[in-house]
Design an enzyme around this catalytic site. Structure first.
Site, PDB file in Angstrom:
ATOM      1  N   ARG A  12     -22.119 -10.264  15.126  1.00 51.27           N
ATOM      2  CA  ARG A  12     -22.283  -8.645  14.562  1.00 51.27           C
ATOM      3  C   ARG A  12     -23.227  -8.821  13.552  1.00 51.27           C
ATOM      4  O   ARG A  12     -24.288  -9.675  12.998  1.00 51.27           O
ATOM      5  CB  ARG A  12     -20.797  -8.140  14.159  1.00 51.27           C
ATOM      6  CG  ARG A  12     -20.455  -9.202  13.169  1.00 51.27           C
ATOM      7  CD  ARG A  12     -19.575  -8.064  12.012  1.00 51.27           C
ATOM      8  NE  ARG A  12     -19.017  -8.856  10.990  1.00 51.27           N
ATOM      9  CZ  ARG A  12     -17.424  -8.821  10.216  1.00 51.27           C
ATOM     10  NH1 ARG A  12     -17.427  -7.370  11.062  1.00 51.27           N
ATOM     11  NH2 ARG A  12     -17.517  -9.514   9.603  1.00 51.27           N
ATOM     12  N   TYR A 141     -20.929 -15.065  -4.519  1.00 46.91           N
ATOM     13  CA  TYR A 141     -22.038 -14.757  -3.481  1.00 46.91           C
ATOM     14  C   TYR A 141     -23.716 -15.076  -4.065  1.00 46.91           C
ATOM     15  O   TYR A 141     -24.141 -16.407  -2.658  1.00 46.91           O
ATOM     16  CB  TYR A 141     -21.826 -13.330  -3.100  1.00 46.91           C
ATOM     17  CG  TYR A 141     -22.928 -13.188  -1.532  1.00 46.91           C
ATOM     18  CD1 TYR A 141     -22.394 -12.907  -0.370  1.00 46.91           C
ATOM     19  CD2 TYR A 141     -24.213 -12.234  -2.313  1.00 46.91           C
ATOM     20  CE1 TYR A 141     -23.445 -12.885   0.628  1.00 46.91           C
ATOM     21  CE2 TYR A 141     -24.910 -11.991  -1.120  1.00 46.91           C
ATOM     22  CZ  TYR A 141     -24.465 -12.686   0.590  1.00 46.91           C
ATOM     23  OH  TYR A 141     -24.986 -12.249   1.612  1.00 46.91           O
ATOM     24  N   ILE A 174     -29.918  -4.637   4.385  1.00 45.86           N
ATOM     25  CA  ILE A 174     -29.673  -4.385   6.180  1.00 45.86           C
ATOM     26  C   ILE A 174     -28.628  -3.873   6.207  1.00 45.86           C
ATOM     27  O   ILE A 174     -27.092  -4.768   6.058  1.00 45.86           O
ATOM     28  CB  ILE A 174     -29.850  -5.649   6.050  1.00 45.86           C
ATOM     29  CG1 ILE A 174     -31.131  -6.600   6.284  1.00 45.86           C
ATOM     30  CG2 ILE A 174     -29.668  -5.150   7.691  1.00 45.86           C
ATOM     31  CD1 ILE A 174     -32.298  -6.124   6.207  1.00 45.86           C
TER      32      ILE A 174
END
Length: 235
Positions: A12, A141, A174
């Site tokens: 995905r 992250y 994005i």
């Protein structure tokens, strides 16, 4: 020339766009996924958790039986677990780093064996603009994505003489499933910081990845390529 390509987390979002871009140019493409396979069934899908070296070996074995030794590796599999530093448990930090950074090391190590034997290879690691800008709630992250730059550059120095390149792509904002839960206020604030004045598309990231994997990019290695509409400029 058709290449054997493996994209981790290719079911995905950015990973799927990358896999489809390679497929469109005639490559033989396998993708790994932890849960649901890609929707259209055109890609060879292999279940794999990149925190498990045994599953990685099995995924590569399956891909290589079908397509030959992996010549292009795109390490895209990643997770987020956003929590402010003072509330972040150590397990939340280590789990994200284990998937996003150590997972990339695991798949790069496995891919490199065949690339060295074949005398050619392309390794592309998918990082994030968060690696250079940081972001509130993303200590884990941002740290994991920043580490990919050092990983790629060390690999580039080790394997460059064998016609193997290692590069990093840093996508900006994005819209994909991984950030679908962001509040609209956060999205709009992000938009005001992007010089291009718009969000990016997964296909734009895929174009950068396929270029870095091409013969034309054979003299590019150890590079960090932003695809972020200018969001990370100056960092």
């Amino acid at each position: 020339m058709s290449r054997s390509v493996l994209v981790t987390g290719g079911n995905r979002g950015i990973g799927l766009a990358v896999a489809n871009a390679f497929l469109a140019q005639g490559d033989r493409v396998a993708v790994t996924c932890r849960e649901s396979p890609p929707p259209d069934g055109k890609l060879l899908a292999v279940r794999c958790d990149v925190t498990d070296s045994g599953q990685i070996d099995a995924a590569f074995d399956t891909a290589e039986r079908a397509h030959g030794p992996v010549e292009v590796l795109v390490s895209n599999a990643g997770i987020i677990d956003d929590v402010l530093l003072l509330r972040m448990r150590e397990e939340q930090f280590t789990r994200v780093v284990d998937t996003n950074l150590t997972g990339a090391y695991r798949v790069a190590r496995r891919a490199a064996r065949g690339m060295v034997r074949g005398g050619w290879g392309r390794i592309v690691l998918i990082s994030s603009v968060a690696a250079v800008r940081g972001a509130p709630g993303q200590v884990n992250y941002a740290a994991s994505k920043a580490g990919l730059g050092g990983l790629a550059r060390a690999v580039a120095r080790e394997l460059g003489s064998r016609a193997i390149t290692a590069n990093v792509v840093l996508p900006g904002f994005i819209p994909t499933d991984i950030n679908a839960d962001l509040p609209e206020k956060v999205r709009q604030e992000a938009l005001t910081q992007i010089p291009a004045g718009r969000y990016g598309r997964p296909e734009e990231v895929a174009a950068a990845v396929t270029f870095l994997a091409s013969d034309a990019a054979g003299y590019i290695t150890g590079a960090l390529l932003p695809v972020d509409g200018g969001l990370g400029m100056g960092h």
